[in-house]
Write a protein that holds these residues in place. Structure first.
Motif, PDB file in Angstrom:
ATOM      1  N   ALA A  26      -8.147  13.129  26.962  1.00 34.84           N
ATOM      2  CA  ALA A  26      -9.007  13.278  25.789  1.00 34.84           C
ATOM      3  C   ALA A  26      -9.339  11.920  25.202  1.00 34.84           C
ATOM      4  CB  ALA A  26      -8.322  14.155  24.743  1.00 34.84           C
ATOM      5  N   ARG A  27     -10.382  11.894  24.400  1.00 34.01           N
ATOM      6  CA  ARG A  27     -10.781  10.677  23.684  1.00 34.01           C
ATOM      7  C   ARG A  27     -11.126  11.040  22.244  1.00 34.01           C
ATOM      8  NH1 ARG A  27     -14.210   5.611  25.788  1.00 34.01           N
ATOM      9  NH2 ARG A  27     -12.103   5.245  26.567  1.00 34.01           N
ATOM     10  N   TYR A  28     -10.582  10.249  21.310  1.00 28.38           N
ATOM     11  CA  TYR A  28     -10.862  10.420  19.886  1.00 28.38           C
ATOM     12  C   TYR A  28     -11.690   9.240  19.414  1.00 28.38           C
ATOM     13  CZ  TYR A  28     -10.019  11.108  14.878  1.00 28.38           C
ATOM     14  OH  TYR A  28     -10.162  11.309  13.526  1.00 28.38           O
ATOM     15  N   HIS A  29     -12.922   9.497  18.970  1.00 29.24           N
ATOM     16  CA  HIS A  29     -13.813   8.424  18.536  1.00 29.24           C
ATOM     17  C   HIS A  29     -14.792   8.987  17.520  1.00 29.24           C
ATOM     18  CE1 HIS A  29     -15.628   4.539  18.637  1.00 29.24           C
ATOM     19  NE2 HIS A  29     -16.746   4.923  19.217  1.00 29.24           N
ATOM     20  N   GLN A  30     -15.017   8.207  16.458  1.00 30.98           N
ATOM     21  CA  GLN A  30     -15.915   8.612  15.380  1.00 30.98           C
ATOM     22  C   GLN A  30     -15.576  10.004  14.867  1.00 30.98           C
ATOM     23  OE1 GLN A  30     -19.868   8.022  17.000  1.00 30.98           O
ATOM     24  NE2 GLN A  30     -19.751   5.795  16.740  1.00 30.98           N
ATOM     25  N   GLN A  31     -14.278  10.208  14.657  1.00 29.60           N
ATOM     26  CA  GLN A  31     -13.730  11.428  14.063  1.00 29.60           C
ATOM     27  C   GLN A  31     -13.917  12.671  14.938  1.00 29.60           C
ATOM     28  OE1 GLN A  31     -12.043  11.022  11.085  1.00 29.60           O
ATOM     29  NE2 GLN A  31     -12.531   8.863  11.437  1.00 29.60           N
ATOM     30  N   GLN A  32     -14.158  12.482  16.230  1.00 26.76           N
ATOM     31  CA  GLN A  32     -14.357  13.623  17.106  1.00 26.76           C
ATOM     32  C   GLN A  32     -13.542  13.467  18.385  1.00 26.76           C
ATOM     33  OE1 GLN A  32     -18.576  14.070  17.801  1.00 26.76           O
ATOM     34  NE2 GLN A  32     -18.905  15.162  15.877  1.00 26.76           N
ATOM     35  N   TRP A  33     -13.094  14.629  18.911  1.00 25.57           N
ATOM     36  CA  TRP A  33     -12.382  14.677  20.188  1.00 25.57           C
ATOM     37  C   TRP A  33     -13.327  15.149  21.291  1.00 25.57           C
ATOM     38  CZ3 TRP A  33      -7.556  12.993  21.175  1.00 25.57           C
ATOM     39  CH2 TRP A  33      -6.650  12.869  20.112  1.00 25.57           C
ATOM     40  N   THR A  34     -13.225  14.534  22.450  1.00 25.53           N
ATOM     41  CA  THR A  34     -13.807  15.057  23.678  1.00 25.53           C
ATOM     42  C   THR A  34     -12.696  15.090  24.711  1.00 25.53           C
ATOM     43  OG1 THR A  34     -14.502  12.840  24.373  1.00 25.53           O
ATOM     44  CG2 THR A  34     -16.113  14.185  23.185  1.00 25.53           C
ATOM     45  N   ALA A  35     -12.784  16.009  25.668  1.00 22.63           N
ATOM     46  CA  ALA A  35     -11.678  16.143  26.628  1.00 22.63           C
ATOM     47  C   ALA A  35     -12.186  16.688  27.949  1.00 22.63           C
ATOM     48  CB  ALA A  35     -10.602  17.074  26.061  1.00 22.63           C
ATOM     49  N   LYS A  36     -11.478  16.302  29.029  1.00 16.88           N
ATOM     50  CA  LYS A  36     -11.734  16.885  30.338  1.00 16.88           C
ATOM     51  C   LYS A  36     -10.391  17.257  30.960  1.00 16.88           C
ATOM     52  CE  LYS A  36     -11.782  12.552  33.016  1.00 16.88           C
ATOM     53  NZ  LYS A  36     -12.565  11.724  33.971  1.00 16.88           N
ATOM     54  N   LYS A  37     -10.388  18.378  31.669  1.00 13.05           N
ATOM     55  CA  LYS A  37      -9.155  18.856  32.287  1.00 13.05           C
ATOM     56  C   LYS A  37      -8.830  18.036  33.529  1.00 13.05           C
ATOM     57  CE  LYS A  37      -6.995  22.952  34.313  1.00 13.05           C
ATOM     58  NZ  LYS A  37      -7.148  24.381  34.656  1.00 13.05           N
ATOM     59  N   LEU A  38      -7.537  17.677  33.669  1.00 13.72           N
ATOM     60  CA  LEU A  38      -7.087  16.947  34.843  1.00 13.72           C
ATOM     61  C   LEU A  38      -6.390  17.855  35.848  1.00 13.72           C
ATOM     62  CD1 LEU A  38      -5.638  13.668  33.252  1.00 13.72           C
ATOM     63  CD2 LEU A  38      -7.953  14.121  34.075  1.00 13.72           C
ATOM     64  N   PHE A  39      -5.310  18.539  35.400  1.00 14.78           N
ATOM     65  CA  PHE A  39      -4.499  19.338  36.312  1.00 14.78           C
ATOM     66  C   PHE A  39      -3.912  20.544  35.591  1.00 14.78           C
ATOM     67  CE2 PHE A  39      -3.937  14.850  37.579  1.00 14.78           C
ATOM     68  CZ  PHE A  39      -4.467  14.897  38.854  1.00 14.78           C
ATOM     69  N   GLY A 339      -8.488   3.021  24.131  1.00 18.98           N
ATOM     70  CA  GLY A 339      -9.241   3.127  25.371  1.00 18.98           C
ATOM     71  C   GLY A 339     -10.109   1.920  25.627  1.00 18.98           C
ATOM     72  N   GLU A 340      -9.500   0.750  25.679  1.00 22.53           N
ATOM     73  CA  GLU A 340     -10.203  -0.492  25.983  1.00 22.53           C
ATOM     74  C   GLU A 340      -9.357  -1.273  26.981  1.00 22.53           C
ATOM     75  OE1 GLU A 340     -10.395  -2.709  22.335  1.00 22.53           O
ATOM     76  OE2 GLU A 340      -8.231  -2.758  22.099  1.00 22.53           O
ATOM     77  N   ARG A 341      -9.987  -2.100  27.783  1.00 27.57           N
ATOM     78  CA  ARG A 341      -9.246  -2.927  28.748  1.00 27.57           C
ATOM     79  C   ARG A 341      -9.758  -4.353  28.679  1.00 27.57           C
ATOM     80  NH1 ARG A 341      -5.916  -0.898  32.526  1.00 27.57           N
ATOM     81  NH2 ARG A 341      -5.263  -3.059  32.458  1.00 27.57           N
TER      82      ARG A 341
END
Length: 341
Positions: A26-39, A339-341
């Protein structure tokens, strides 16, 4: 930077068929969550992790062994019948591990179909319930160190080009638990304890515990949690009713140049246990988790409580509590990082 970098997380969600759980990135940015299923995972994991490049995931179970999965492929593949405590290399190319109950060192080359390379065989006479060997990666991912057992003073370095073990000198071994770049907990297991040092800032009547760290990805900054424990007369503390006014905490932001700034100082009337999570690459944002204080009614009623994720603007000291659950998938947030490198 006025807004924090994106925050990535591993989120698990229970299914109707136990012990199966769904794992999401998942990613939390600008007060919102987005997510993708892995396993979908059908074992109870004792140890697990996602590679820094977010391409590989491993989980290990006492009864089922250790499994590895590539993100984008639906199934996990068993890579050992043993419970392995593992850490990915900083470049995500290798997975390094030790058998939890018998030690030894094994590395999996993820660029070559997870080919297993045995560096040192497990001990046949291990008697401890937890006998995994200490190990850790050097920051460039081209070498790692390991120690032959928890109580051993024999340390080795292994370079990935040759896979040969070379013994470290006593001076090199003493530097391992002190070196800035080697203390990032994402890349070591069972770090040896350094020689005790008295901190000048230790409050009167308290003693300092070993600090906990979390690093920025570029290793320019780290978050340090320093915990102090009040010395009590023998027999004063009850295990059934932990004493309030026992712990004090300092949260500090440090840079590799030796500078340090205090972000907050708390005691256990204000917070429970604090653990560092992450620092942004520019040192402007920090993440830590904290339990509610012991004197909160809800905490006293159940005895334990889930950790709260705290996001802090270093310049303003403003704090924001992140949600423990992602509303989009109603799952529990377990691991967090910037989430930065």
């Amino acid at each position: 930077m006025k807004t924090h970098p994106p925050i990535d997380a591993l989120i698990t969600r229970e299914t109707s068929k136990r012990p199966y759980r769904e794992l999401f990135l998942a990613r939390y940015h600008q007060q919102q969550w987005t997510a993708k299923k892995l396993f979908t995972i059908g074992i109870i994991c004792r140890d697990s992790g996602l590679s820094p490049d977010k391409q590989w995931y491993y989980c290990a179970s006492v009864n089922n062994g250790t499994f590895l999965g590539r993100v984008g492929q639906p199934k996990l593949k068993k890579m050992s019948e043993e419970l392995l405590n593992c850490r990915f290399s900083p470049d995500g190319r290798y997975l390094l591990g030790t058998e939890h109950f018998s030690g030894g060192i094994i590395v999996f080359d993820l660029s070559r179909n997870a080919r297993a390379i045995v560096i040192a065989k497990p001990s046949l006479d291990a008697t401890s319930h937890e006998s995994g060997w200490p190990f850790g990666w050097y920051p460039d991912g081209r070498a790692f160190w390991y120690c032959q057992g928890r109580d051993s003073e024999v340390y080795f370095r292994v370079r990935t080009r040759s896979w040969r073990s070379e013994r470290l000198s006593a001076r090199e071994a003493r530097q391992i638990p002190l070196d800035w770049d080697l203390l990032d907990p994402r890349f070591w297991y069972a770090m040896p304890v350094p020689e005790a040092r008295t901190r000048e800032s230790t409050p009167d009547g308290y003693y300092a515990l070993l600090p906990d760290y979390a690093y920025s990805w570029n290793h320019r900054f780290r978050l340090r949690i320093q915990r102090y424990v009040r010395e009590l007369p023998h027999g004063e503390e009850s295990h059934d009713s932990p004493a309030v006014d026992r712990f004090r905490y300092e949260v500090l932001l440090e840079d590799r140049g030796g500078r340090s700034q205090l972000l907050v100082r708390l005691d256990d009337n204000e917070t429970g246990i604090i653990l560092p999570v992450a620092v942004s690459n520019d040192g402007k944002w920090a993440l830590w988790t904290a339990e509610p204080p012991l004197n909160e009614p809800a905490r006293r009623a159940v005895g334990v409580s889930s950790l709260r994720a705290v996001l802090v603007n270093v310049d303003t000291r403003d704090q924001q509590l992140l949600l423990n659950e992602s509303p989009d998938i109603s799952g529990y947030v377990s691991y967090l990082w910037f989430g930065e490198r």
